[in-house]
Design an enzyme around this catalytic site. Structure first.
Site, mmCIF file in Angstrom:
data_model
loop_
_atom_site.group_PDB
_atom_site.id
_atom_site.type_symbol
_atom_site.label_atom_id
_atom_site.label_comp_id
_atom_site.label_asym_id
_atom_site.label_seq_id
_atom_site.Cartn_x
_atom_site.Cartn_y
_atom_site.Cartn_z
ATOM 1 N N LYS A 1 0.942 -1.110 0.058
ATOM 2 C CA LYS A 1 0.077 -0.234 -0.262
ATOM 3 C C LYS A 1 1.114 1.326 0.032
ATOM 4 O O LYS A 1 0.712 2.125 -0.888
ATOM 5 C CB LYS A 1 -1.190 -0.113 0.871
ATOM 6 C CG LYS A 1 -1.579 -1.620 1.548
ATOM 7 C CD LYS A 1 -2.889 -1.257 2.602
ATOM 8 C CE LYS A 1 -2.200 -0.528 4.013
ATOM 9 N NZ LYS A 1 -2.069 -2.238 4.474
ATOM 10 N N ARG B 1 11.000 -0.493 11.142
ATOM 11 C CA ARG B 1 10.084 -0.391 11.878
ATOM 12 C C ARG B 1 10.236 -1.313 12.950
ATOM 13 O O ARG B 1 9.964 -1.815 13.522
ATOM 14 C CB ARG B 1 8.508 -0.313 11.213
ATOM 15 C CG ARG B 1 8.428 0.607 10.570
ATOM 16 C CD ARG B 1 6.999 0.694 9.306
ATOM 17 N NE ARG B 1 6.141 0.115 10.065
ATOM 18 C CZ ARG B 1 4.714 0.527 10.065
ATOM 19 N NH1 ARG B 1 4.802 0.252 8.465
ATOM 20 N NH2 ARG B 1 3.895 -0.563 9.744
HETATM 21 P P1 AMP Z 1 0.374 0.803 9.296
HETATM 22 O O1 AMP Z 1 1.669 1.684 9.417
HETATM 23 O O2 AMP Z 1 -0.515 1.257 7.936
HETATM 24 O O3 AMP Z 1 0.827 -0.485 8.874
HETATM 25 O O4 AMP Z 1 0.254 1.375 10.759
HETATM 26 C C1 AMP Z 1 1.391 0.708 12.354
HETATM 27 C C2 AMP Z 1 0.411 0.584 13.403
HETATM 28 O O5 AMP Z 1 -1.083 1.807 13.522
HETATM 29 C C3 AMP Z 1 -0.744 -0.614 13.060
HETATM 30 O O6 AMP Z 1 -0.340 -1.846 13.446
HETATM 31 C C4 AMP Z 1 -1.793 0.145 13.690
HETATM 32 O O7 AMP Z 1 -1.329 0.134 15.737
HETATM 33 C C5 AMP Z 1 -1.580 1.323 14.133
HETATM 34 N N1 AMP Z 1 -2.913 1.916 12.621
HETATM 35 C C6 AMP Z 1 -2.502 2.688 12.162
HETATM 36 N N2 AMP Z 1 -3.562 2.809 11.471
HETATM 37 C C7 AMP Z 1 -4.721 2.441 11.643
HETATM 38 C C8 AMP Z 1 -6.155 2.509 11.616
HETATM 39 N N3 AMP Z 1 -6.838 3.126 10.505
HETATM 40 N N4 AMP Z 1 -7.290 1.858 13.354
HETATM 41 C C9 AMP Z 1 -6.434 1.803 13.997
HETATM 42 N N5 AMP Z 1 -5.182 1.663 14.182
HETATM 43 C C10 AMP Z 1 -4.065 2.030 13.273
#
Ligand code: AMP
Length: 215
Positions: free
Chosen positions: A13, A161
């Site tokens: 993404k 990360r």
């Molecule tokens: P990502 O970078 O999209 O993989 O998000 C990393 C982390 O941020 C996730 O594992 C969640 O802990 C938190 N997070 C990101 N977007 C959301 C969302 N829309 N709702 C809840 N938690 C989120």
């Protein structure tokens, strides 16, 4: 045009959103990036969400929806948006419907990147990025041409990360299956879901997404 990029962690993404920002003058709204910025800045919100994020669990719907609302408020109405990592629950999807309605925005497509979970674990646990310019690399698939030197900007500093370890990745996958995949029927009912094979090369995935957006 407003689109959602949907798919489990590591589906690509972020890579696709970055490309679409460059090629189509769209804005990427990534709740993951916004939350990481809060976490790294050590704001009160960042301190509250750190443990949740590092474990790979979901932050509360209220917090992420507020972040998205704040960002949307600062955009010109005609500015196209890519929602990356939001919505992740049915409640968030319903909140987003209301936010978009209130701003006379229409959601054009939900692009789901279909992927194989086991391959994703390998993809995610290997990934790292350049601290200076954000260029993305992977131990397993895309090492810098010259060891420890960014191909794009020449920097020698890289970062990973905190939640890209196997245990947190498994939790993130489980969260996706349990809470995020179930929002697809909400968008299927609107007839706007399009599926693209996320296991193909970046180039092929890009073509698949472009075909959707230009279709
Ligand atoms: P990502 O970078 O999209 O993989 O998000 C990393 C982390 O941020 C996730 O594992 C969640 O802990 C938190 N997070 C990101 N977007 C959301 C969302 N829309 N709702 C809840 N938690 C989120």
């Amino acid at each position: 045009m407003n689109i959602i990029l949907l798919g489990p962690p590591g589906a690509g993404k972020g890579t696709q959103a970055t490309r679409l920002v460059k090629e189509r003058n769209m804005v990427q709204l990534s709740t993951g990036d916004m939350l990481r910025a809060e976490k790294n800045a050590g704001t009160p919100l960042g301190d509250r969400i750190k443990a949740v994020m590092d474990a790979g669990e979901l932050v509360s719907d209220e917090i992420v929806t507020q972040l998205i609302d704040d960002r949307l408020a600062g955009l010109a109405p005609e500015q196209g948006v890519i929602f990356d990592g939001y919505p992740r629950t049915l409640a968030q999807a319903q909140s987003l419907d209301a936010l978009l309605d209130a701003r006379d925005r229409t959601l054009d497509y939900v692009v789901e990147l279909e992927v194989d979970e086991e391959a994703l674990v390998k993809r995610i646990t290997g990934r790292f990025e350049c601290v200076a310019c954000g260029a993305l690399y992977n131990d397993n698939y895309k090492q810098p041409i010259k060891a420890d030197t960014c191909d794009v900007c020449g920097s020698h500093e890289f970062k990973r990360r905190a939640d890209d370890n196997e245990e947190a990745v498994r939790t993130r996958m489980a969260e996706y299956r349990a809470k995020t995949a179930p929002i697809l029927p909400h968008y299927e009912a609107k007839g706007i879901v399009r599926r693209v094979d996320g296991m193909a090369s970046v180039e092929t995935v890009s073509k698949g997404i472009d075909a959707v957006l230009d279709g």
